[in-house]
Design a protein around this motif. Structure first.
Motif, short mmCIF file in Angstrom:
data_model
loop_
_atom_site.label_atom_id
_atom_site.label_comp_id
_atom_site.label_asym_id
_atom_site.label_seq_id
_atom_site.Cartn_x
_atom_site.Cartn_y
_atom_site.Cartn_z
N TRP A 1 0.82 -1.22 0.00
CA TRP A 1 0.00 0.00 0.00
C TRP A 1 0.85 1.26 0.00
O TRP A 1 0.50 2.25 -0.64
CB TRP A 1 -0.97 -0.01 1.18
N CYS B 1 -8.69 4.73 5.15
CA CYS B 1 -9.27 6.00 4.66
C CYS B 1 -8.57 6.55 3.44
O CYS B 1 -9.09 7.49 2.80
CB CYS B 1 -9.27 7.04 5.78
N VAL C 1 -8.02 6.04 9.80
CA VAL C 1 -6.87 5.16 10.01
C VAL C 1 -6.45 4.55 8.68
O VAL C 1 -7.30 4.18 7.87
CB VAL C 1 -7.17 4.07 11.08
N ASP C 2 -5.15 4.49 8.47
CA ASP C 2 -4.65 3.88 7.24
C ASP C 2 -3.26 3.32 7.52
O ASP C 2 -2.53 3.80 8.38
CB ASP C 2 -4.58 4.88 6.09
N TYR D 1 -13.58 -0.08 0.20
CA TYR D 1 -12.59 -0.70 -0.69
C TYR D 1 -11.24 -0.96 -0.02
O TYR D 1 -10.22 -0.96 -0.70
CB TYR D 1 -12.36 0.18 -1.93
N PHE E 1 -11.54 -9.17 8.18
CA PHE E 1 -11.30 -7.73 8.39
C PHE E 1 -12.60 -7.02 8.75
O PHE E 1 -12.67 -6.24 9.70
CB PHE E 1 -10.69 -7.16 7.10
C1 LIG Z 1 -8.30 0.95 -2.46
S1 LIG Z 1 -7.79 2.05 -1.20
C2 LIG Z 1 -9.33 2.84 -0.74
C3 LIG Z 1 -9.10 4.17 -0.09
C4 LIG Z 1 -10.40 4.93 0.27
N1 LIG Z 1 -11.13 4.25 1.32
C5 LIG Z 1 -11.25 5.10 -0.96
O1 LIG Z 1 -12.34 4.50 -1.03
O2 LIG Z 1 -10.84 5.83 -1.87
C6 LIG Z 1 -7.55 0.97 0.20
C7 LIG Z 1 -6.96 1.67 1.40
O3 LIG Z 1 -6.90 0.79 2.51
C8 LIG Z 1 -5.67 0.95 3.17
N2 LIG Z 1 -5.38 -0.29 3.89
C9 LIG Z 1 -5.16 -1.51 3.36
N3 LIG Z 1 -4.93 -2.41 4.32
C10 LIG Z 1 -5.01 -1.74 5.50
C11 LIG Z 1 -4.87 -2.12 6.86
N4 LIG Z 1 -4.58 -3.37 7.21
N5 LIG Z 1 -5.01 -1.19 7.81
C12 LIG Z 1 -5.29 0.10 7.48
N6 LIG Z 1 -5.44 0.53 6.21
C13 LIG Z 1 -5.30 -0.39 5.23
C14 LIG Z 1 -4.69 1.26 2.05
O4 LIG Z 1 -3.51 1.91 2.44
C15 LIG Z 1 -5.55 2.16 1.16
O5 LIG Z 1 -5.42 3.52 1.52
#
Ligand SMILES: C[S@@+](CC[C@H](N)C(=O)[O-])C[C@H]1O[C@@H](n2cnc3c(N)ncnc32)[C@H](O)[C@@H]1O
Length: 228
Positions: free
Chosen positions: A21, A61, A80-81, A126, A136
């Protein structure tokens, strides 16, 4: 079986770990503080319309479109990300939108994080973690306060998904879910399902998720007397 890829974007099966990511966001054209904040996910707008603003968590996020929008609606938001790069862009945009004081940004792996609070609304759009997608979602559900709401927007399992992102950006099968898969994990003694819908929309170009999206949208309310 294709090789697993950590931090890669093409070929093989993604691990969806922190390296993946962080690489994804470093290689993405990130919005700047001055750039227009794209509209939030329409399902978030629809599904939160009748909720009373309180505390909200956006898990995964990204660059903050939904968190910033919720803050503008009066919610006190935690975003949180797992990616520091995404959060940096999100914080810049929140500052530009004058909602910084209503949002706390936390860099954490939500599949291992143990938050010390519960939220009135926990949502995720997503987010594809390294752990199984349904595990998750179940984890996030545990962070909803009694009487609160979980909102899940995810990629729908179907013919369009396969082993890795394809050229049209369709997600790999492991990053998808079905309505039955999600709702069957929400114990009916604890949760009232308010929305469980397959949705399709076309985002057009220039969006993080371009083209036609086949989604699942689940919103559920936690019983007010459930204090587990
Ligand atoms: C496809 S993006 C979607 C971002 C946003 N929610 C959107 O709809 O535009 C997926 C997001 O989930 C985050 N992510 C993935 N696995 C994660 C985890 N285990 N904990 C926190 N964030 C996570 C990624 O870094 C990324 O920003």
């Amino acid at each position: 079986m294709p090789p697993r890829v950590s931090g890669g974007t093409l070929g093989g099966v993604h691990d969806f770990d922190q390296t993946y990511w962080e690489t994804h966001w470093r290689e993405s054209p990130l919005p700047t503080a001055g750039s227009r904040v794209p509209p939030p996910n329409p399902y978030v707008v629809d599904e939160t319309r009748d909720l009373t603003p309180g505390t909200a968590l956006d898990a995964g996020c990204g660059v903050g479109s939904e968190a910033i929008w919720l803050a503008g609606q009066g919610w006190k938001v935690t975003g949180v990300d797992i990616s520091a790069t995404a959060l940096e862009a999100a914080a810049d945009r929140a500052h530009a939108a004058a909602v910084s004081e209503k949002i706390e940004w936390i860099e954490a792996d939500a599949s291992a994080w143990e938050p010390s609070q519960r939220w009135d609304l926990v949502m995720t759009n997503y987010a594809h973690p390294a752990i199984p997608q349904l595990d998750f979602y179940l984890r996030l559900a545990q962070w909803v306060a009694p009487g609160g709401t979980i909102l899940i927007v995810g990629h729908r399992s179907g013919d369009h998904d396969h082993g890795s992102h394809d050229e049209a950006g369709h997600p790999p099968h492991e990053a998808t879910a079905t309505l039955d898969g999600i709702t069957s994990r929400l114990d009916a003694a604890i949760w009232r399902i308010e929305t469980a819908a397959d949705r399709t929309r076309n985002t057009g170009g220039g969006h993080a998720h371009s083209g036609t999206l086949h989604d699942v949208v689940v919103r559920a309310t936690r019983r007010a007397d459930d204090h587990q």
